[in-house]
Design a protein around this motif. Structure first.
Motif, PDB file in Angstrom:
ATOM      1  N   HIS A   1       0.880  -1.398   0.041  1.00 35.96           N
ATOM      2  CA  HIS A   1       0.011   0.015   0.024  1.00 35.96           C
ATOM      3  C   HIS A   1       0.911   1.262  -0.038  1.00 35.96           C
ATOM      4  N   ASN A   2       1.713   1.220   0.655  1.00 39.27           N
ATOM      5  CA  ASN A   2       2.875   2.550   0.867  1.00 39.27           C
ATOM      6  C   ASN A   2       3.551   2.695  -0.738  1.00 39.27           C
ATOM      7  N   ALA A   3       3.922   1.332  -1.396  1.00 40.44           N
ATOM      8  CA  ALA A   3       4.523   1.519  -2.632  1.00 40.44           C
ATOM      9  C   ALA A   3       3.452   2.113  -3.494  1.00 40.44           C
ATOM     10  N   ALA A   4       2.204   1.750  -3.400  1.00 35.38           N
ATOM     11  CA  ALA A   4       1.382   1.956  -4.241  1.00 35.38           C
ATOM     12  C   ALA A   4       0.791   3.572  -4.193  1.00 35.38           C
ATOM     13  N   ALA A   5       0.774   4.036  -2.985  1.00 31.02           N
ATOM     14  CA  ALA A   5       0.550   5.352  -2.856  1.00 31.02           C
ATOM     15  C   ALA A   5       1.663   6.260  -3.336  1.00 31.02           C
ATOM     16  N   ASP A   6       2.962   5.711  -3.187  1.00 25.41           N
ATOM     17  CA  ASP A   6       4.307   6.592  -3.729  1.00 25.41           C
ATOM     18  C   ASP A   6       3.965   6.513  -5.173  1.00 25.41           C
ATOM     19  N   ALA A   7       3.778   5.440  -6.056  1.00 19.25           N
ATOM     20  CA  ALA A   7       3.771   5.261  -7.446  1.00 19.25           C
ATOM     21  C   ALA A   7       2.668   6.285  -7.964  1.00 19.25           C
ATOM     22  N   SER A   8       1.559   6.286  -7.081  1.00 19.92           N
ATOM     23  CA  SER A   8       0.355   7.276  -7.413  1.00 19.92           C
ATOM     24  C   SER A   8       0.748   8.801  -7.224  1.00 19.92           C
ATOM     25  N   CYS A   9       1.446   8.976  -6.344  1.00 23.94           N
ATOM     26  CA  CYS A   9       2.065  10.448  -6.080  1.00 23.94           C
ATOM     27  C   CYS A   9       2.849  10.793  -7.394  1.00 23.94           C
ATOM     28  N   ALA A  10       3.810   9.903  -7.683  1.00 21.22           N
ATOM     29  CA  ALA A  10       4.669  10.009  -9.057  1.00 21.22           C
ATOM     30  C   ALA A  10       4.008  10.298 -10.453  1.00 21.22           C
ATOM     31  N   LEU A  11       2.858   9.951 -10.320  1.00 17.97           N
ATOM     32  CA  LEU A  11       1.776   9.941 -11.424  1.00 17.97           C
ATOM     33  C   LEU A  11       0.838  11.144 -11.336  1.00 17.97           C
ATOM     34  N   SER A  12       1.136  11.917 -10.258  1.00 15.14           N
ATOM     35  CA  SER A  12       0.221  13.075  -9.922  1.00 15.14           C
ATOM     36  C   SER A  12      -1.157  12.581  -9.573  1.00 15.14           C
ATOM     37  N   ASP A  13      -1.489  11.482  -9.169  1.00 18.48           N
ATOM     38  CA  ASP A  13      -2.730  10.814  -8.863  1.00 18.48           C
ATOM     39  C   ASP A  13      -3.234  10.905  -7.452  1.00 18.48           C
ATOM     40  N   THR A  14      -3.724  12.346  -7.171  1.00 16.80           N
ATOM     41  CA  THR A  14      -3.851  12.495  -5.961  1.00 16.80           C
ATOM     42  C   THR A  14      -4.921  11.665  -5.161  1.00 16.80           C
ATOM     43  N   VAL A  15      -5.995  11.207  -5.964  1.00 21.93           N
ATOM     44  CA  VAL A  15      -6.953  10.123  -5.451  1.00 21.93           C
ATOM     45  C   VAL A  15      -6.459   8.685  -5.113  1.00 21.93           C
TER      46      VAL A  15
END
Length: 287
Positions: A215-229
């Protein structure tokens, strides 16, 4: 083909002869009726050749000799000889000595669609696990990615063994981290999502650290993709199930970072203040 310029008379030499542009021909769109014809022709093949086409189609447009050797051992057949026969009938091409390639993407599609959806998924899982074993034994990252991609195409509900599912979840975390290190965050996030899907029931209870890491890794990758949701979604899961403030720290950092990137500065500040209060850092806030 002649009318469209794919087939033409060559003026080279003293004898008039046909010539063609194979790259252009391979790029032609084949109609659904031709696809149906291809499938009928394939169904007339001997069972071993049909199976060879089905196996190859699961691997994509091309099949490397490494994969052929691994699957030959797994299936206890001479897959190379079968694909040579298929090549002789025009359904595939041999690229030097290293790969087999379908003669057209529609040929690969026709071979793939000879199988039911259930059969395709079972094959992806079985082939992926066979390749995975070889990849891990030999430390081959290319084969590891191939194996995990195959396993993911099979899907988590094809497996019932909780130990294998946990192993696959961990492998998705591993290849996802490798993708993130290469800044391929789209692929990384896809791997992390698949990893989460392979977690067993009550995974926050029985696979706690792996759940935190995915879950931390998924949040971090989402952040890198500018996916705040996406960052909110995965971070909130950590906030809801993590048993200590220390285990929430990475998720909070990524959430605040994502909010700042989205220029939601007021919300970012509120999240940071609330977390510092939870940590008992009131002196920092007073300062």
């Amino acid at each position: 083909l002649q009318k469209e310029g794919y087939l033409y008379h060559s003026l080279r030499g003293t004898v008039k002869r046909w010539a063609w542009d194979m790259d252009k021909i391979n790029s032609l769109r084949i109609s659904d009726s031709v696809l149906a014809l291809l499938m009928r022709e394939m169904n007339k093949l001997p069972d071993d050749l049909k199976m060879g086409l089905e196996v190859a189609s699961c691997m994509g447009a091309t099949v490397s000799m490494d994969i052929v050797r691994i699957l030959s051992f797994h299936l206890q057949i001479d897959l190379s000889a079968i694909l040579d026969s298929v090549t002789g009938k025009g359904f595939m091409d041999r690229i030097e000595t290293s790969n087999y390639r379908f003669s057209h993407d529609r040929v690969q599609q026709a071979a793939y669609e000879m199988m039911s959806d259930e059969r395709r998924r079972e094959n992806h899982m079985a082939f992926g696990l066979a390749i995975c074993s070889h990849a891990l034994e030999n430390g081959n990252d290319e084969l590891l990615f191939t194996s995990v991609n195959q396993i993911n195409r099979g899907g988590h509900d094809v497996l019932s063994d909780p130990c294998k599912k946990a192993m696959i979840a961990a492998l998705n975390l591993k290849v996802g981290n490798k993708s993130a290190a290469l800044t391929d965050f789209d692929s990384a996030l896809a791997y992390f999502k698949h990893g989460i899907s392979f977690l067993n029931e009550e995974y926050w209870k029985h696979q706690y650290q792996l759940s935190i890491d995915l879950h931390n890794a998924a949040a971090d990758a989402s952040c890198a993709l500018s996916d705040t949701v996406g960052v909110r979604f995965y971070s909130q899961s950590v906030f809801s199930y993590a048993v200590s403030l220390e285990d929430k720290l990475d998720a909070m950092f990524v959430l605040v970072k994502s909010l700042r990137m989205a220029l939601a500065l007021s919300e970012a500040e509120k999240c940071a203040v609330r977390f510092l209060q939870d940590l008992g850092q009131n002196k920092i806030l007073e300062f």
